[in-house]
Every structure is written in C-alpha cells, then in structure tokens.
Design an enzyme around this catalytic site. Structure first.
Site, short mmCIF file in Angstrom:
data_model
loop_
_atom_site.label_atom_id
_atom_site.label_comp_id
_atom_site.label_asym_id
_atom_site.label_seq_id
_atom_site.Cartn_x
_atom_site.Cartn_y
_atom_site.Cartn_z
N ASP A 98 -17.11 6.97 -2.35
CA ASP A 98 -15.86 6.82 -1.60
C ASP A 98 -15.60 8.16 -0.91
O ASP A 98 -16.23 9.18 -1.24
CB ASP A 98 -14.72 6.47 -2.58
CG ASP A 98 -13.38 6.22 -1.88
OD1 ASP A 98 -13.37 5.97 -0.66
OD2 ASP A 98 -12.34 6.30 -2.57
N CYS A 143 -16.31 1.41 -0.11
CA CYS A 143 -15.15 0.59 0.28
C CYS A 143 -14.85 0.72 1.76
O CYS A 143 -14.23 -0.16 2.34
CB CYS A 143 -13.95 0.95 -0.57
SG CYS A 143 -13.39 2.66 -0.38
N ARG A 183 0.87 -1.18 0.00
CA ARG A 183 0.00 0.00 0.00
C ARG A 183 0.90 1.23 0.00
O ARG A 183 1.71 1.41 0.91
CB ARG A 183 -0.92 0.00 1.23
CG ARG A 183 -1.68 1.31 1.37
CD ARG A 183 -2.82 1.25 2.37
NE ARG A 183 -3.95 0.53 1.82
CZ ARG A 183 -5.20 0.58 2.31
NH1 ARG A 183 -5.45 1.31 3.38
NH2 ARG A 183 -6.17 -0.10 1.76
N HIS A 232 -7.16 0.32 -6.88
CA HIS A 232 -7.45 -0.51 -5.70
C HIS A 232 -8.09 -1.83 -6.18
O HIS A 232 -9.28 -2.07 -5.95
CB HIS A 232 -8.39 0.26 -4.77
CG HIS A 232 -8.37 -0.21 -3.35
ND1 HIS A 232 -7.56 -1.22 -2.87
CD2 HIS A 232 -9.11 0.21 -2.26
CE1 HIS A 232 -7.78 -1.40 -1.58
NE2 HIS A 232 -8.71 -0.56 -1.19
N GLN A 292 -10.08 -4.26 -3.76
CA GLN A 292 -11.38 -3.72 -3.33
C GLN A 292 -12.43 -3.91 -4.41
O GLN A 292 -13.55 -4.33 -4.14
CB GLN A 292 -11.23 -2.23 -3.01
CG GLN A 292 -12.54 -1.58 -2.59
CD GLN A 292 -13.06 -2.09 -1.26
OE1 GLN A 292 -12.35 -2.06 -0.27
NE2 GLN A 292 -14.30 -2.57 -1.23
N ARG A 313 -13.81 -8.83 1.12
CA ARG A 313 -12.36 -8.58 1.00
C ARG A 313 -11.59 -9.84 1.40
O ARG A 313 -10.61 -10.20 0.77
CB ARG A 313 -11.93 -7.41 1.90
CG ARG A 313 -12.54 -6.04 1.59
CD ARG A 313 -12.12 -5.52 0.23
NE ARG A 313 -10.68 -5.53 0.03
CZ ARG A 313 -9.86 -4.55 0.40
NH1 ARG A 313 -10.33 -3.46 0.94
NH2 ARG A 313 -8.55 -4.64 0.18
#
Ligand code: CP
Ligand code: NVA
Length: 303
Positions: free
Chosen positions: A222, A261, A104, A131, A134, A289
């Site tokens: 988001d 998310c 990340r 991402h 996700q 996830r």
C-alpha cells in the site's frame, strides 16, 4: 443466495464479523456479480466522504444502482460538519432520510461515534485504522485466483496502518497465515494486536520484507504516505528498501500474485514492472470492489 445475518448492522471492520459471515459475503459478492435488480428500490444510500476516493465512491454508487437504490455523495465542505455541527447530530439527522451511510474519514473513533448515533447501518469506506470493503475485495480476488483461502500464505510489505490492520483482523477471523514487514516504528497499533481474536491468531510481524515475502502466495503493499499524513519525506526515508520490485517478488512462490488497493505510487511502494507484470492482479482486485460493495449493501439492507 447465501443466508446472511447482517441486516441493519454496521460494517466498521471485518473483525466485528464471524468467519462464516465473511465467507458468506464473499459468496454473495460472487452470486451478485453481473446481476442487476430492484431489491433496494426506493432506498437511498448516503456517502459521506472527508477524503478523496475513486474506487470506493464509484463502486458503492454503481453497486447501489445495480440493486435499484439511489445515492447521495457528500463531502465534508458540502455539509454542516464543516461549520462544526457534531458528528452525532449529523448521524441522527441523516438517519431520518437515508437507509445506510457509507463513511470515509480519518479517526476511527469518528465512525464509531457516527455508528453509535445513527439508526441506520454505517459502512466503513476507509478510516485511518481500517478498510473492510477493500480487504473483502482482496479476499474475493485471492479466492478466485487460488481457488481457496485455505493454506494461503499472505505477505504484506509497507505501512502498518489501515490496510495492514484490516488484514490482521481478517486473517485472525479466517485463520489465514499473514506475515507483515513494516519499518521500525511503523508497525500496527497495539490496540489492534491486543484484540482477543488477534491474540488468538496473531500475524507474524517482521522488519525484513524478504523474510515476509519468502514463499508467499500473495504479496500485498500500500502507499507509504496515506491520505492526510504529513512528514512524507521522513516516511519515504524510513521506507527505503520496502519497494516491491521484481527482486522481492522472485522470493515469493513462483505462482504468487501481487495485490495493491490502489492508488499506487509507482517507483515508491511498487515498481512499474511489478504493477504491470504478469503476477499483478490489481485491476481484478479493483473490479471486485464493485461486486463486494453490492454484497455488503444487499446484506445490511435486504438479506
Ligand atoms: N482503494 C481505495 O480505497 O481507493 P479509493 O481511495 O480510490 O477509494
Ligand atoms: N493507506 C491508504 C489507503 C488508500 C485506499 C490511505 O489511507 O490513504
């Protein structure tokens, strides 16, 4: 179990996969759900995180354990990256110890450099651009609730960065209908829109949330202020009118679901009523996830 040809590969964005590989990952995630084993026994997965995480870190660590692997979590300040060791050297050294590296970071170029220098699969756990894990979880959630991805209309309302850009990649690869509303000046990056597969199947880009959401089967948003972003007051001003509230959800298909998310900033990009309402499937999405992470680790290390 589905046959997948991802062994040894990186996962930096779903745009690097074929539609068949994406669907196979979703099917693998469903098959692995609730299962534990030792297919990755003796393997060690590194997690190198320059930004905080709840879902991505824990779901990858639990997924690895469910497959018999162990994990090492490293933050930037716990490694020599904090003292200027290069990303390339870090990748070369970690490749001698680990079987995969989950990363990340901010700049997408950094994960590309890591992947180019590493001899092991590098998996994107979020960059400023993408991402993939996700959006795999989002796709799995939609497929389970709607029974299919075919003909599903997706609406995205919010910032044009990592989540929307990953959705653009996934929608282009899978041929999904994606309408996105972003404030002026906050749309997706031109280099994403210029990718050949995105040009062949582009999203509909709008600045009016109501137009994006009209009749949609899935409404996604988001956070307005992503990790590492400054100038949050200016952003909040620019995003006024982009809150997903009950009025906006009422413009979607009556059976539309709401996804986010997480983490959510209640009262900014989404109201409490929507997040806690009957159309919200955000905790199923978060659970997925784990199942998806298991499929990704299995696919690159064992399939
Ligand atoms: N959705 C997501 O990536 O959450 P975390 O930042 O908690 O990992
Ligand atoms: N856009 C958000 C996603 C967090 C999972 C961020 O980059 O902070």
């Amino acid at each position: 179990m589905t046959t997948l040809s991802l062994q040894g590969q990186d996962l930096l964005t779903l745009g690097d996969l074929s539609a068949g590989q994406i669907v196979a990952l979703l099917e693998a995630a469903t098959s692995l759900e609730g299962r534990q084993g030792d297919v990755l026994r003796g393997q060690t997965i590194g997690l190198l995180f320059r930004k905080p995480s709840t879902r991505t870190r824990v779901s990858f660590e639990v997924a690895a354990r469910h497959l018999g692997a162990s994990t090492i979590y490293m933050t930037e300040d716990q490694t020599q990256l904090s003292r200027g060791e290069t990303v390339a050297d870090t990748a070369r050294v970690l490749s001698r110890y680990l079987q995969a590296l989950v990363v990340r970071t901010g700049a997408h170029e950094e994960i590309e450099e890591l992947a180019a220098s590493a001899d092991i699969p590098v998996l994107n756990a979020l960059t400023d651009h993408y991402h993939p894990c996700q959006v795999l979880a989002d796709l799995k959630t939609i497929r389970e609730i709607k029974g299919t991805l075919n003909g599903i209309e997706i609406a995205y309302v919010g910032d044009g960065n990592n989540m929307l850009q990953e959705w653009i990649q996934a929608a282009a690869k899978l041929g999904l209908s994606l309408r996105a509303a972003t404030p002026d000046g906050y749309g997706p990056a031109p280099e994403v829109l210029d990718l050949p597969h995105v040009k062949a199947h582009p999203p509909t880009l709008l600045t009016d949330p109501a137009a994006a959401v009209a009749g949609a089967d899935v409404v996604i948003t988001d956070t307005w202020v992503s990790m590492g972003q400054k100038d949050s007051d200016r952003k909040r001003e620019a995003f006024a009118g982009f809150t997903v509230d009950q009025g906006l959800m009422a413009k979607a298909h009556p059976e539309a679901i709401f996804l986010h998310c997480l983490p959510a900033h209640r009262g900014e990009e989404v109201t409490d009523e929507v997040l806690e309402g009957p159309q919200s499937r955000v905790f199923d999405e978060a659970e997925n996830r784990l199942h998806v992470q298991k499929a990704v680790l299995w696919a690159v290390l064992a399939a």
